[in-house]
Design a protein around this motif. Structure first.
Motif, PDB file in Angstrom:
ATOM      1  N   THR A 158       1.043  -1.218  -0.006  1.00 12.46           N
ATOM      2  CA  THR A 158      -0.073   0.358  -0.067  1.00 12.46           C
ATOM      3  C   THR A 158       1.038   1.235  -0.108  1.00 12.46           C
ATOM      4  OG1 THR A 158      -1.380   0.952   1.002  1.00 12.46           O
ATOM      5  CG2 THR A 158       0.084   0.106   2.159  1.00 12.46           C
ATOM      6  N   ARG A 159       0.473   2.680   0.167  1.00 10.88           N
ATOM      7  CA  ARG A 159       0.437   3.566  -0.294  1.00 10.88           C
ATOM      8  C   ARG A 159       1.933   3.791   1.022  1.00 10.88           C
ATOM      9  NH1 ARG A 159      -4.139   4.938  -2.092  1.00 10.88           N
ATOM     10  NH2 ARG A 159      -4.126   6.647  -4.055  1.00 10.88           N
ATOM     11  N   GLY A 160       3.064   4.350   1.036  1.00 13.36           N
ATOM     12  CA  GLY A 160       4.563   4.541   1.723  1.00 13.36           C
ATOM     13  C   GLY A 160       5.044   3.665   1.860  1.00 13.36           C
ATOM     14  N   TYR A 166       6.341   2.783  -3.431  1.00 12.83           N
ATOM     15  CA  TYR A 166       4.974   2.583  -3.644  1.00 12.83           C
ATOM     16  C   TYR A 166       4.063   4.588  -2.896  1.00 12.83           C
ATOM     17  CZ  TYR A 166       0.373   0.412  -4.069  1.00 12.83           C
ATOM     18  OH  TYR A 166      -0.915  -0.434  -4.566  1.00 12.83           O
ATOM     19  N   ASP A 167       4.390   4.830  -4.554  1.00 10.69           N
ATOM     20  CA  ASP A 167       3.726   6.330  -5.077  1.00 10.69           C
ATOM     21  C   ASP A 167       2.632   6.853  -5.170  1.00 10.69           C
ATOM     22  OD1 ASP A 167       4.568   6.018  -7.083  1.00 10.69           O
ATOM     23  OD2 ASP A 167       6.117   6.605  -6.636  1.00 10.69           O
ATOM     24  N   ASP A 168       1.913   7.727  -5.453  1.00 10.92           N
ATOM     25  CA  ASP A 168       0.847   8.228  -5.540  1.00 10.92           C
ATOM     26  C   ASP A 168       0.852   7.643  -7.206  1.00 10.92           C
ATOM     27  OD1 ASP A 168      -0.133   9.600  -3.867  1.00 10.92           O
ATOM     28  OD2 ASP A 168       0.275  11.784  -4.161  1.00 10.92           O
ATOM     29  N   THR A 188       1.808   5.056  -8.662  1.00  8.58           N
ATOM     30  CA  THR A 188       2.111   3.113  -8.202  1.00  8.58           C
ATOM     31  C   THR A 188       0.497   3.060  -8.097  1.00  8.58           C
ATOM     32  OG1 THR A 188       4.735   2.784  -7.985  1.00  8.58           O
ATOM     33  CG2 THR A 188       3.374   1.688  -7.480  1.00  8.58           C
ATOM     34  N   ALA A 189       0.235   3.541  -6.913  1.00 16.86           N
ATOM     35  CA  ALA A 189      -1.394   3.586  -6.596  1.00 16.86           C
ATOM     36  C   ALA A 189      -2.242   3.489  -7.947  1.00 16.86           C
ATOM     37  CB  ALA A 189      -1.647   4.840  -5.054  1.00 16.86           C
ATOM     38  N   GLU A 242      -4.818  -0.381  -3.891  1.00 15.17           N
ATOM     39  CA  GLU A 242      -4.301  -1.043  -2.621  1.00 15.17           C
ATOM     40  C   GLU A 242      -3.417  -2.218  -3.639  1.00 15.17           C
ATOM     41  OE1 GLU A 242      -4.632   0.272   2.284  1.00 15.17           O
ATOM     42  OE2 GLU A 242      -6.401  -0.691   1.179  1.00 15.17           O
TER      43      GLU A 242
END
Length: 296
Positions: free
Chosen positions: A92-94, A121-123, A125-126, A143
């Motif tokens: 997930t993000r971060g 995992y940045d924006d 990638t999300a 996610e």
């Protein structure tokens, strides 16, 4: 005339008495509930009399049925509520690390991500994960849950080292022994990394790329002899910001092409850096005369 056991049938003919006796006997064998003819409870209401075999039960009734209720009247059981557990979140993000790097490499294979892999995992990638999920009818959370991850695994192949580190970020190789003294730009072609070292201590590390097949980067020990902050190549007319020259026209410098394309391209012999902030900080610290070691 009174017949014993049938006080309510006084004055009845013998044939009627016989018929009543036969009826009672047949009824007892069948296990039915009857009353003798004309029997009354004195209040004008009929009073049924159960005549049956000992320990018998009403046909069609199970031992668990309540009295007076037939199986058809038994209410159906209330269906239980089925609770669904959300899929396990894999990334997930971060998040960061080699697992995220593999996720990004696989998203690149599926043409949902065009940057990286960076290992974070940045924006971007999300957004790529959300697009992948929506195309396949999965919840668009952004996610990477277990269902999304397994679907992506089935659609892609295991990325090799080149794919995982397309944009750099691989672990730096052990420093060459010649890098352990003094102020040194310690550059490994094997791991494609540059260590800025002072007296054997690593100050910073960054990803680099080298010259192409016909314009290779020279190996050996050199020295920085000229720094040029806004340099432009006189031979190729391409910008070379933060240039630190160490061998003829070969220099360590920032590369817009490396930042955009990663290892899909190559230099004309220079050592390219893709992280502008990192090379800017390096440029501010390096002095003319500092050592440069390029090795495999």
């Amino acid at each position: 005339m009174k017949v014993s056991g049938y006080s309510g049938l006084v004055g009845r003919p013998a044939g009627a008495l016989a018929s009543a006796a036969v009826l009672v006997a047949l009824t007892a064998l069948c296990g039915c509930t009857v009353r003798p003819p004309d029997a009354a409870d004195g209040k004008g209401n009929d009073s049924p009399v159960h005549v049956g075999l000992p320990h018998s039960r009403t046909p069609g009734r199970t031992p668990d049925d309540k009295p007076g209720r037939t199986p058809a009247q038994t209410p159906a059981p209330t269906p239980s509520v089925v609770e669904t557990t959300p899929p396990h979140i894999v990334f997930t993000r971060g998040d960061s690390g080699t697992g995220v790097r593999e996720l990004q490499a696989r998203l690149r294979q599926a043409a949902w991500l065009f940057d990286g892999p960076t290992g974070t995992y940045d924006d971007l990638t999300a957004q790529a994960v959300k697009g992948f999920q929506g195309k396949r009818g999965l919840p668009q959370t952004g996610e990477t849950d277990a269902v999304t991850w397994q679907r992506l695994l089935r659609m892609t192949h295991e990325p090799g080292k080149w794919e995982l580190y397309l944009m750099g970020g691989q672990p730096a190789a052990a420093p060459d022994p010649r890098c352990l003294t003094g102020r040194v730009l310690c550059i490994s072609k094997t791991s494609r990394t540059l260590r800025w070292m002072i007296d054997g201590r690593t100050v910073s590390t960054m990803s680099v790329r080298f010259g192409a097949q016909y314009t290779p980067t020279r190996e050996g020990v050199f020295q920085i002899y000229w720094k040029s902050r806004h340099h432009v190549s006189t031979l190729y007319h391409s910008p070379m910001p933060y240039a630190m020259f160490f061998s003829g026209g070969q220099a360590v410098h920032y590369s817009y092409d490396f930042a955009a394309r990663g290892y899909a391209g190559g230099s004309h012999g220079c050592v390219n850096v893709r992280d502008e902030a990192a090379v800017s900080a390096l440029f501010a610290q390096v002095r003319n005369g500092d050592k440069v070691v390029v090795y495999w």
